[in-house]
Design an enzyme around this catalytic site. Structure first.
Site, short mmCIF file in Angstrom:
data_model
loop_
_atom_site.label_atom_id
_atom_site.label_comp_id
_atom_site.label_asym_id
_atom_site.label_seq_id
_atom_site.Cartn_x
_atom_site.Cartn_y
_atom_site.Cartn_z
N SER A 46 0.87 -1.27 -0.34
CA SER A 46 0.16 0.81 0.22
C SER A 46 1.30 0.76 0.02
O SER A 46 1.44 1.82 0.95
CB SER A 46 -0.66 0.06 0.86
OG SER A 46 -1.50 1.77 1.20
N ARG A 47 0.69 1.82 -0.32
CA ARG A 47 1.59 2.97 -1.09
C ARG A 47 0.09 5.00 0.06
O ARG A 47 0.94 5.88 -0.09
CB ARG A 47 1.79 3.95 -2.23
CG ARG A 47 1.94 2.82 -3.40
CD ARG A 47 2.61 4.30 -4.47
NE ARG A 47 2.63 2.59 -5.46
CZ ARG A 47 3.33 3.26 -6.82
NH1 ARG A 47 3.70 4.33 -6.81
NH2 ARG A 47 3.86 2.21 -7.62
N THR A 72 -8.55 -1.57 2.38
CA THR A 72 -8.85 -2.13 0.75
C THR A 72 -9.59 -3.62 1.41
O THR A 72 -9.59 -4.05 2.07
CB THR A 72 -6.91 -2.08 0.27
OG1 THR A 72 -6.61 -3.37 1.54
CG2 THR A 72 -6.08 -0.83 0.79
N LYS A 99 -13.68 -3.76 2.97
CA LYS A 99 -14.61 -3.53 2.47
C LYS A 99 -16.04 -3.59 2.67
O LYS A 99 -17.16 -2.83 3.01
CB LYS A 99 -14.63 -2.63 0.76
CG LYS A 99 -12.71 -2.62 0.93
CD LYS A 99 -13.04 -1.63 -0.86
CE LYS A 99 -11.75 -1.25 -0.99
NZ LYS A 99 -11.41 -0.69 -2.80
N GLY A 110 -15.44 -6.35 -15.97
CA GLY A 110 -15.63 -6.86 -14.71
C GLY A 110 -16.65 -6.60 -13.82
O GLY A 110 -17.72 -5.83 -14.45
N GLY A 162 -16.48 -7.10 -10.41
CA GLY A 162 -16.16 -7.02 -8.53
C GLY A 162 -17.20 -6.56 -8.46
O GLY A 162 -17.64 -5.30 -9.11
N TYR A 218 -2.73 -0.36 -10.72
CA TYR A 218 -0.69 0.00 -10.74
C TYR A 218 0.26 -0.45 -10.71
O TYR A 218 1.06 0.39 -10.41
CB TYR A 218 -1.23 1.27 -10.19
CG TYR A 218 -1.08 0.97 -8.29
CD1 TYR A 218 -0.25 1.18 -8.16
CD2 TYR A 218 -2.70 1.38 -8.12
CE1 TYR A 218 -0.61 0.76 -7.09
CE2 TYR A 218 -2.94 1.17 -6.59
CZ TYR A 218 -1.26 0.70 -6.02
OH TYR A 218 -1.93 0.20 -4.22
N GLY A 245 -3.98 3.37 -12.52
CA GLY A 245 -4.08 3.61 -11.63
C GLY A 245 -4.08 4.56 -10.11
O GLY A 245 -5.29 4.49 -9.97
#
Length: 278
Positions: free
Chosen positions: A18-19, A64, A68, A127, A129, A216, A237
């Protein structure tokens, strides 16, 4: 003496990639807020007990997958985007209980605008999802009147199709390899990273406008390479990640993703610089 809540973190499983910590640290530095923002690996089974054990020093959580949907169930209130998608990525803690927000939707809509996709007539989403659901809502927020959802199993997109009335858009569902229905103004890919659709990707790229891939890591993806072969634009992304994080900062600072923070242009610039750093 009690102090104002000042601790934040991003939770998920996995989470090491994670950033978010660098993004949020940059924002709170500009705002001169002495807040801590960390990360923690938490799986879905442990989420409920983990957040309930937090002390009053905690302000909120960025979430994340796979947390969720669990967060949406636990929140005492949901903003419109969280309610429509059934997903929460921003958990604002309060004395009354956690409030849930989905800033992925607004982040993606802002990314589309940044890439010049403004007032589109039709957008294609790849997609079915949770991320695809957010992408459909983001397409509606961007102004699309028609959203075409392409999925390996079209029946899996039935819950997304049901959102059409709430969003005021026509949602069409088709298989990924079904002959194309019509050209669109842009395509949002909400597929797992590294998904290779083979020749289907080349067919899609030929009539699908610029690509915004929520992935990303591992760039360019097979989809991005297909768009490049067709002479089209392909965007990763990172812009979505940046803008959803800015909306999270709005929530954690002021409680409302629709209200800008002070010096927001400086905040966004600092976050962008932090995101692009090594």
């Amino acid at each position: 003496m009690l102090t104002a809540p000042r601790r934040l973190a991003v939770w998920g499983d996995p989470i090491a990639h994670s950033r978010s910590p660098r993004l949020h640290a940059a924002a709170y530095g500009v705002l001169e807020l002495d807040w801590e923002y960390g990360r923690r690996q938490v799986d879905e089974a442990g989420f409920d007990s983990a957040w309930r054990s937090l002390d009053p020093d905690w302000r909120g959580l960025s979430l994340t997958m796979p947390l969720k949907h669990a967060a949406a169930r636990d929140a005492i209130s949901l903003d419109d985007d969280a309610r429509l998608t059934g997903a929460v990525n921003t958990f604002l803690l309060s004395e009354d209980g956690p409030r849930g927000f989905n800033t992925d939707v607004g982040g993606l809509a802002r990314a589309l605008d940044e890439f010049g996709v403004r007032e589109p007539h039709a957008i294609r989403v790849l997609g079915a999802g949770a991320t695809a659901t957010s992408a459909v809502v983001a397409a509606a927020r961007a102004g699309a009147r028609t959203v075409e959802v392409r999925a390996r199993r079209p029946e899996a997109a039935a819950p997304i199709a049901a959102l059409g009335d709430d969003l005021g858009v026509a949602i069409q569902v088709a298989a990924l390899d079904q002959p194309l229905l019509a050209p669109v103004d842009a395509t949002i890919a909400a597929l797992p990273g590294g998904t290779d659709l083979g020749r289907v990707a080349d067919d899609l790229a030929s009539v699908s406008g610029p690509l915004v891939d929520v992935v990303y890591g591992g760039w360019p993806t097979p989809l991005a390479r297909a768009w490049e072969r067709a002479g089209g634009e392909a965007h990763d992304g990172l812009a979505m990640l940046l803008h959803q994080a800015l909306l999270q900062v709005r929530v954690f600072v002021g409680g409302d993703p629709g209200v800008a923070v002070e010096r927001e242009a400086e905040v966004l610039a600092a976050m962008r610089t932090a995101l692009m750093g090594d």
